[in-house]
Design a protein around this motif. Structure first.
Motif, mmCIF file in Angstrom:
data_model
loop_
_atom_site.group_PDB
_atom_site.id
_atom_site.type_symbol
_atom_site.label_atom_id
_atom_site.label_comp_id
_atom_site.label_asym_id
_atom_site.label_seq_id
_atom_site.Cartn_x
_atom_site.Cartn_y
_atom_site.Cartn_z
ATOM 1 N N ASN A 138 0.840 -1.203 0.000
ATOM 2 C CA ASN A 138 0.000 0.000 0.000
ATOM 3 C C ASN A 138 0.872 1.249 0.000
ATOM 4 N N ARG A 228 -14.238 2.262 0.526
ATOM 5 C CA ARG A 228 -13.616 1.315 -0.391
ATOM 6 C C ARG A 228 -14.508 1.095 -1.614
ATOM 7 N N THR A 235 -8.768 -3.220 -1.100
ATOM 8 C CA THR A 235 -7.808 -2.106 -1.184
ATOM 9 C C THR A 235 -8.246 -0.983 -0.267
#
Length: 324
Positions: A138, A228, A235
């Protein structure tokens, strides 16, 4: 909407016109124009061609999409700023419109004061995509690694002064991490170089980057939406990652008219826009290009544009960015 009081006969006539629909009440020539400052085929052009038939239904006359490209959209904007203020010449812009007064200080028009807001059309968040072998999961991990190793993050932007370029500058300042920005002529070539491993990351819309993420050709490090995305439920958002600079950022599209357009005309256009954004055809078209319908009031767009112009003006001056 309250109509101006007139003698009884005129008032009855006005009421009759309203009952016949907005097309009858619209004082207009044989056609209207939606002016776009970008090439055919892009998001702004697609949105304009999507809305033109809906405006034709509401007004009773044809609406033509006219692409006046060049000078980062300034040619189109100047044309509309100086057009007759009768509601028949509309400018379709995206969020870079709020940066141009700072990037081009010698403009012959003011991108905010010389326009009246009609309303927001749609918006889309950014996907923060990386080369497949980036080695982190990330954005927060990428920033931490860059600080630890003392190596800059390379980010591709669709051009100097674009929202993605400015967001990269914001990220560099806020996170205290070195970022080298590589400018391209558009988002597609920037994304291509990320897929090829030549650049670390870039910011793209879901319609552009999503298919390549699903195909494994890009790695998704975060999304800038408030929640999200259903397409990528695993993610995290930049808010979850604690990268406040990118929170709620993305692309938005909006309609503007010349500043002196009568308030009642702006209100009609706003009503037409909001009605169009509820039609199945428009909703389906927006979904197909990864955008969410917005709508709302003219005042909401006014507030958004003032806020963004103030934010970007400060950043552009501090970073000494100019395109003149």
């Amino acid at each position: 909407m309250q109509l101006t009081r007139r003698p009884i006969i005129a008032g009855l006539l006005a009421c009759a016109m309203i009952t016949m629909g907005s097309a009858a009440a619209w004082a207009a020539p044989s056609e209207g124009r939606i002016i776009v400052g970008n090439q055919p085929g892009g998001a702004t052009d697609i949105a304009a061609r999507m809305l033109a038939p809906e405006f034709a239904k509401a007004t009773g006359h044809q609406w033509i999409v006219e692409n006046r490209t060049g000078a980062s959209g300034n040619i189109a904007a100047e044309h509309v700023a100086k057009a007759p203020a009768d509601g028949n010449t509309i400018l379709l812009v995206f969020n870079s419109h709020t940066t141009i007064s700072s990037l081009f200080p010698k403009l012959p028009f003011d991108p905010v004061k010389d326009f009246a807001s009609v309303g927001l059309i749609a918006q889309a968040p950014y996907l923060l995509v990386a080369r497949p072998a980036i080695g982190v999961d990330n954005l927060r991990e990428l920033i931490a690694r860059a600080k630890k190793d003392g190596k800059p993050i390379t980010i591709g932007s669709p051009g100097q002064g674009t929202p993605q370029h400015l967001l990269a500058e914001q990220l560099r300042k806020a996170e205290g991490v070195e970022i080298d920005t590589v400018h391209y002529k558009g988002s597609a070539p920037a994304q291509t170089d990320v897929m090829g491993g030549h650049v670390d990351i870039t910011l793209v819309t879901p319609s552009l980057g999503g298919p390549f993420v699903k195909a494994g050709k890009l790695k998704l490090l975060g999304v800038t939406s408030d929640a999200r995305l259903p397409e990528f439920p695993n993610t995290p958002t930049t808010r979850e990652l604690g990268v406040a600079t990118l929170n709620s950022s993305g692309v938005w599209l909006a309609l503007l008219v010349p500043a002196k357009t009568p308030a009642e005309t702006v209100a009609r256009l706003n009503k037409t826009l909001n009605e169009a954004l509820r039609t199945p055809e428009v909703l389906a078209r927006l979904k197909s290009v990864g955008m969410l319908p917005m709508g709302g009031t003219s005042e909401q767009l006014d507030k958004l544009m003032r806020q963004e112009q103030a934010t970007w003006s400060t950043l552009i001056k501090e970073s000494k960015i100019t395109l003149d």
